[in-house]
Design a protein around this motif. Sequence first.
Motif, PDB file in Angstrom:
ATOM      1  N   GLU A 180      28.815   2.937 -10.959  1.00 16.60           N
ATOM      2  CA  GLU A 180      29.804   2.259 -10.121  1.00 16.60           C
ATOM      3  C   GLU A 180      31.072   3.099  -9.942  1.00 16.60           C
ATOM      4  OE1 GLU A 180      29.635  -0.688  -8.256  1.00 16.60           O
ATOM      5  OE2 GLU A 180      27.541  -0.408  -8.746  1.00 16.60           O
ATOM      6  N   GLY A 181      30.919   4.433  -9.896  1.00 21.68           N
ATOM      7  CA  GLY A 181      32.052   5.324  -9.664  1.00 21.68           C
ATOM      8  C   GLY A 181      32.887   5.615 -10.896  1.00 21.68           C
ATOM      9  N   ILE A 182      32.511   5.053 -12.045  1.00 24.85           N
ATOM     10  CA  ILE A 182      33.240   5.230 -13.301  1.00 24.85           C
ATOM     11  C   ILE A 182      32.454   6.189 -14.195  1.00 24.85           C
ATOM     12  CG2 ILE A 182      34.215   4.049 -15.328  1.00 24.85           C
ATOM     13  CD1 ILE A 182      35.389   3.114 -12.594  1.00 24.85           C
ATOM     14  N   THR A 183      33.168   6.982 -15.009  1.00 26.50           N
ATOM     15  CA  THR A 183      32.536   7.866 -15.983  1.00 26.50           C
ATOM     16  C   THR A 183      32.992   7.473 -17.378  1.00 26.50           C
ATOM     17  OG1 THR A 183      32.508   9.706 -14.411  1.00 26.50           O
ATOM     18  CG2 THR A 183      32.285  10.265 -16.736  1.00 26.50           C
ATOM     19  N   PHE A 184      32.037   7.294 -18.291  1.00 30.03           N
ATOM     20  CA  PHE A 184      32.332   7.093 -19.712  1.00 30.03           C
ATOM     21  C   PHE A 184      32.042   8.408 -20.419  1.00 30.03           C
ATOM     22  CE2 PHE A 184      31.479   2.268 -20.699  1.00 30.03           C
ATOM     23  CZ  PHE A 184      32.539   1.912 -19.884  1.00 30.03           C
ATOM     24  N   GLN A 185      32.990   8.906 -21.210  1.00 27.27           N
ATOM     25  CA  GLN A 185      32.753  10.013 -22.130  1.00 27.27           C
ATOM     26  C   GLN A 185      32.538   9.360 -23.484  1.00 27.27           C
ATOM     27  OE1 GLN A 185      36.360  12.267 -21.447  1.00 27.27           O
ATOM     28  NE2 GLN A 185      35.292  13.596 -20.007  1.00 27.27           N
ATOM     29  N   VAL A 186      31.364   9.585 -24.079  1.00 29.89           N
ATOM     30  CA  VAL A 186      30.969   8.818 -25.256  1.00 29.89           C
ATOM     31  C   VAL A 186      30.842   9.696 -26.496  1.00 29.89           C
ATOM     32  CG1 VAL A 186      29.848   7.024 -23.886  1.00 29.89           C
ATOM     33  CG2 VAL A 186      28.532   9.005 -24.635  1.00 29.89           C
ATOM     34  N   PRO A 187      31.014   9.082 -27.684  1.00 33.47           N
ATOM     35  CA  PRO A 187      30.945   9.844 -28.932  1.00 33.47           C
ATOM     36  C   PRO A 187      29.537  10.313 -29.269  1.00 33.47           C
ATOM     37  CG  PRO A 187      31.270   7.510 -29.390  1.00 33.47           C
ATOM     38  CD  PRO A 187      31.339   7.678 -27.904  1.00 33.47           C
ATOM     39  N   ASP A 188      29.494  11.298 -30.145  1.00 35.15           N
ATOM     40  CA  ASP A 188      28.236  11.848 -30.654  1.00 35.15           C
ATOM     41  C   ASP A 188      27.769  10.965 -31.801  1.00 35.15           C
ATOM     42  OD1 ASP A 188      26.123  13.456 -31.357  1.00 35.15           O
ATOM     43  OD2 ASP A 188      27.354  14.948 -32.376  1.00 35.15           O
ATOM     44  N   GLU A 189      26.923   9.977 -31.483  1.00 36.10           N
ATOM     45  CA  GLU A 189      26.421   9.056 -32.492  1.00 36.10           C
ATOM     46  C   GLU A 189      25.176   8.357 -31.967  1.00 36.10           C
ATOM     47  OE1 GLU A 189      29.951   6.683 -32.859  1.00 36.10           O
ATOM     48  OE2 GLU A 189      29.249   5.204 -31.414  1.00 36.10           O
ATOM     49  N   THR A 190      24.466   7.725 -32.862  1.00 28.20           N
ATOM     50  CA  THR A 190      23.290   6.965 -32.468  1.00 28.20           C
ATOM     51  C   THR A 190      23.747   5.810 -31.586  1.00 28.20           C
ATOM     52  OG1 THR A 190      22.191   7.547 -34.518  1.00 28.20           O
ATOM     53  CG2 THR A 190      21.311   5.667 -33.324  1.00 28.20           C
ATOM     54  N   SER A 191      23.080   5.651 -30.457  1.00 29.64           N
ATOM     55  CA  SER A 191      23.528   4.640 -29.503  1.00 29.64           C
ATOM     56  C   SER A 191      22.400   4.236 -28.571  1.00 29.64           C
ATOM     57  CB  SER A 191      24.690   5.201 -28.679  1.00 29.64           C
ATOM     58  OG  SER A 191      24.230   6.310 -27.921  1.00 29.64           O
ATOM     59  N   SER A 192      22.704   3.199 -27.814  1.00 30.98           N
ATOM     60  CA  SER A 192      21.866   2.841 -26.679  1.00 30.98           C
ATOM     61  C   SER A 192      22.814   2.672 -25.502  1.00 30.98           C
ATOM     62  CB  SER A 192      21.086   1.548 -26.942  1.00 30.98           C
ATOM     63  OG  SER A 192      21.957   0.460 -27.086  1.00 30.98           O
TER      64      SER A 192
END
Length: 104
Positions: free
Chosen positions: A32-44
Motif C-alpha cells: 500500500e505504498g508503505i515500506t517497513f524496515q524490519v529487525p533481523d529475527e524470527t518472524s512471520s
Amino acid sequence: MNWSLLPLLAVVLLGSCKFKAVVSSGSELKGEGITFQVPDETSSSSSGSGGIEFNGESVKAKTDGKTLTVDDKDYGALKSGDVVDLREKGKVLVNGAERSPVTP
C-alpha cells in the motif's frame, strides 16, 4: 539406490521438519505504498495490496496504508512513500523521525 525414490524421500524428510520465516537485517516489506524496515529475527509477515503485517519476536506491526499500529498501539497516520523503521527495539521511526503512540 533407485534414484526415482530420492524426490519422495526428500518430501518425507522435509515434511516432518518445522520451518520459521527468518527475515535478515535490512529487509524491507512493502505494501500500500508503505515500506517497513524490519529487525533481523524470527518472524512471520505478509505484505501486498492489503497492507503489511509483521509479527517478530520483539515487535508486531501492521498498516493498511493509512494508519500504523505497533504492539497494539496506534502510531497515527501514514501516507504513500512513508518508511517505517522497526529495527531498533522500543523505537518506531517514520521517515527517520521517532514517533510516539497517539494518545486518545
